[in-house]
Design a protein around this motif. Structure first.
Motif, mmCIF file in Angstrom:
data_model
loop_
_atom_site.group_PDB
_atom_site.id
_atom_site.type_symbol
_atom_site.label_atom_id
_atom_site.label_comp_id
_atom_site.label_asym_id
_atom_site.label_seq_id
_atom_site.Cartn_x
_atom_site.Cartn_y
_atom_site.Cartn_z
ATOM 1 N N TRP A 9 0.834 -1.199 0.000
ATOM 2 C CA TRP A 9 0.000 0.000 0.000
ATOM 3 C C TRP A 9 0.871 1.253 0.000
ATOM 4 O O TRP A 9 0.626 2.188 -0.755
ATOM 5 N N ARG A 10 1.912 1.255 0.829
ATOM 6 C CA ARG A 10 2.822 2.412 0.891
ATOM 7 C C ARG A 10 3.540 2.612 -0.439
ATOM 8 O O ARG A 10 3.702 3.741 -0.897
ATOM 9 N N ALA A 11 3.983 1.523 -1.054
ATOM 10 C CA ALA A 11 4.672 1.619 -2.339
ATOM 11 C C ALA A 11 3.743 2.164 -3.415
ATOM 12 O O ALA A 11 4.139 3.013 -4.221
ATOM 13 N N ALA A 12 2.508 1.699 -3.427
ATOM 14 C CA ALA A 12 1.540 2.182 -4.415
ATOM 15 C C ALA A 12 1.246 3.662 -4.198
ATOM 16 O O ALA A 12 1.158 4.443 -5.156
ATOM 17 N N LYS A 13 1.106 4.063 -2.953
ATOM 18 C CA LYS A 13 0.847 5.473 -2.642
ATOM 19 C C LYS A 13 2.033 6.340 -3.054
ATOM 20 O O LYS A 13 1.859 7.421 -3.618
ATOM 21 N N LEU A 14 3.236 5.865 -2.783
ATOM 22 C CA LEU A 14 4.438 6.606 -3.166
ATOM 23 C C LEU A 14 4.535 6.736 -4.676
ATOM 24 O O LEU A 14 4.823 7.818 -5.202
ATOM 25 N N ASN A 15 4.264 5.649 -5.390
ATOM 26 C CA ASN A 15 4.279 5.702 -6.851
ATOM 27 C C ASN A 15 3.262 6.705 -7.372
ATOM 28 O O ASN A 15 3.529 7.440 -8.318
ATOM 29 N N ASN A 16 2.095 6.733 -6.766
ATOM 30 C CA ASN A 16 1.064 7.683 -7.156
ATOM 31 C C ASN A 16 1.538 9.117 -6.910
ATOM 32 O O ASN A 16 1.316 10.005 -7.736
ATOM 33 N N ASN A 17 2.208 9.335 -5.789
ATOM 34 C CA ASN A 17 2.745 10.670 -5.493
ATOM 35 C C ASN A 17 3.790 11.086 -6.526
ATOM 36 O O ASN A 17 3.792 12.221 -6.993
ATOM 37 N N PHE A 18 4.674 10.162 -6.877
ATOM 38 C CA PHE A 18 5.675 10.459 -7.900
ATOM 39 C C PHE A 18 4.996 10.753 -9.240
ATOM 40 O O PHE A 18 5.406 11.655 -9.970
ATOM 41 N N GLU A 19 3.975 9.974 -9.544
ATOM 42 C CA GLU A 19 3.259 10.176 -10.807
ATOM 43 C C GLU A 19 2.687 11.587 -10.870
ATOM 44 O O GLU A 19 2.784 12.264 -11.895
ATOM 45 N N GLN A 20 2.112 12.046 -9.779
ATOM 46 C CA GLN A 20 1.553 13.400 -9.741
ATOM 47 C C GLN A 20 2.629 14.467 -9.899
ATOM 48 O O GLN A 20 2.402 15.497 -10.528
ATOM 49 N N GLU A 82 18.924 10.802 4.445
ATOM 50 C CA GLU A 82 18.910 11.671 3.268
ATOM 51 C C GLU A 82 19.382 10.912 2.031
ATOM 52 O O GLU A 82 18.794 11.028 0.952
ATOM 53 N N HIS A 83 20.426 10.119 2.189
ATOM 54 C CA HIS A 83 20.961 9.317 1.083
ATOM 55 C C HIS A 83 19.899 8.355 0.554
ATOM 56 O O HIS A 83 19.682 8.265 -0.658
ATOM 57 N N ARG A 84 19.196 7.662 1.444
ATOM 58 C CA ARG A 84 18.167 6.711 1.007
ATOM 59 C C ARG A 84 17.006 7.421 0.317
ATOM 60 O O ARG A 84 16.458 6.920 -0.665
ATOM 61 N N ALA A 85 16.634 8.578 0.827
ATOM 62 C CA ALA A 85 15.545 9.342 0.197
ATOM 63 C C ALA A 85 15.949 9.785 -1.207
ATOM 64 O O ALA A 85 15.166 9.685 -2.154
ATOM 65 N N ARG A 86 17.153 10.275 -1.353
ATOM 66 C CA ARG A 86 17.623 10.698 -2.679
ATOM 67 C C ARG A 86 17.701 9.506 -3.634
ATOM 68 O O ARG A 86 17.407 9.637 -4.815
ATOM 69 N N GLN A 87 18.105 8.356 -3.104
ATOM 70 C CA GLN A 87 18.177 7.154 -3.928
ATOM 71 C C GLN A 87 16.789 6.746 -4.424
ATOM 72 O O GLN A 87 16.618 6.386 -5.589
ATOM 73 N N LEU A 88 15.804 6.846 -3.566
ATOM 74 C CA LEU A 88 14.431 6.514 -3.930
ATOM 75 C C LEU A 88 13.931 7.422 -5.056
ATOM 76 O O LEU A 88 13.365 6.953 -6.048
ATOM 77 N N VAL A 89 14.144 8.710 -4.912
ATOM 78 C CA VAL A 89 13.725 9.661 -5.952
ATOM 79 C C VAL A 89 14.494 9.405 -7.248
ATOM 80 O O VAL A 89 13.905 9.366 -8.332
ATOM 81 N N LEU A 90 15.799 9.209 -7.143
ATOM 82 C CA LEU A 90 16.618 8.971 -8.335
ATOM 83 C C LEU A 90 16.172 7.703 -9.061
ATOM 84 O O LEU A 90 16.035 7.705 -10.287
ATOM 85 N N ASN A 91 15.934 6.637 -8.323
ATOM 86 C CA ASN A 91 15.478 5.395 -8.958
ATOM 87 C C ASN A 91 14.172 5.618 -9.712
ATOM 88 O O ASN A 91 13.988 5.117 -10.824
ATOM 89 N N ASN A 92 13.272 6.375 -9.119
ATOM 90 C CA ASN A 92 11.996 6.654 -9.764
ATOM 91 C C ASN A 92 12.200 7.488 -11.029
ATOM 92 O O ASN A 92 11.582 7.218 -12.060
ATOM 93 N N LEU A 93 13.057 8.472 -10.960
ATOM 94 C CA LEU A 93 13.332 9.301 -12.140
ATOM 95 C C LEU A 93 13.932 8.466 -13.273
ATOM 96 O O LEU A 93 13.525 8.588 -14.429
ATOM 97 N N ILE A 94 14.885 7.619 -12.947
ATOM 98 C CA ILE A 94 15.526 6.782 -13.967
ATOM 99 C C ILE A 94 14.512 5.817 -14.568
ATOM 100 O O ILE A 94 14.487 5.617 -15.787
ATOM 101 N N ASP A 95 13.653 5.244 -13.732
ATOM 102 C CA ASP A 95 12.606 4.361 -14.251
ATOM 103 C C ASP A 95 11.710 5.106 -15.234
ATOM 104 O O ASP A 95 11.347 4.586 -16.290
ATOM 105 N N ARG A 96 11.332 6.315 -14.889
ATOM 106 C CA ARG A 96 10.454 7.102 -15.763
ATOM 107 C C ARG A 96 11.161 7.524 -17.044
ATOM 108 O O ARG A 96 10.554 7.547 -18.113
#
Length: 106
Positions: A9-20, A82-96
């Motif tokens: 559920w958290r992953a889906a919500k996060l993906n939705n937030n990134f999508e927005q 902070e490193h893990r948060a940046r990694q999460l955002v970066l991974n999402n950007l690269i995927d997109r």
């Protein structure tokens, strides 16, 4: 402890937030944002490693007071978060984006 359903559920919500956040962005804009995110991620890796080494040195130093050790532990934890948060955002950007862009030096 969170269940797998909670994690999903958290992953889906996060993906939705990134999508927005990233929807409607042009490919060139997404690439520039990804390059910036790569640079920031690399800097956060260096900062987290420096904080870790300082914490380890303080732990090995018998003359280092407990307050300083606790401060370095907090600094290290913050840098790791902070490193893990940046990694999460970066991974999402690269995927997109669909690829890892070349990062110009400098």
């Amino acid at each position: 402890m969170a269940s797998n359903n909670d994690d999903e559920w958290r992953a889906a919500k996060l993906n939705n937030n990134f999508e927005q956040i990233f929807e409607g962005m042009a490919q060139s804009e997404l690439e520039l944002l990804t390059i910036d995110a790569i640079r920031e991620y690399r800097a956060s890796v260096a900062l987290a490693e420096t904080a870790r080494l300082e914490r380890l040195a303080a732990e090995a130093d018998k003359n280092c007071c407990p307050e300083r050790r606790a401060e370095l532990q907090r600094i290290h934890q913050h840098a790791e978060t902070e490193h893990r948060a940046r990694q999460l955002v970066l991974n999402n950007l690269i995927d997109r984006l669909g690829y890892v862009p070349n990062v110009p030096t400098g």
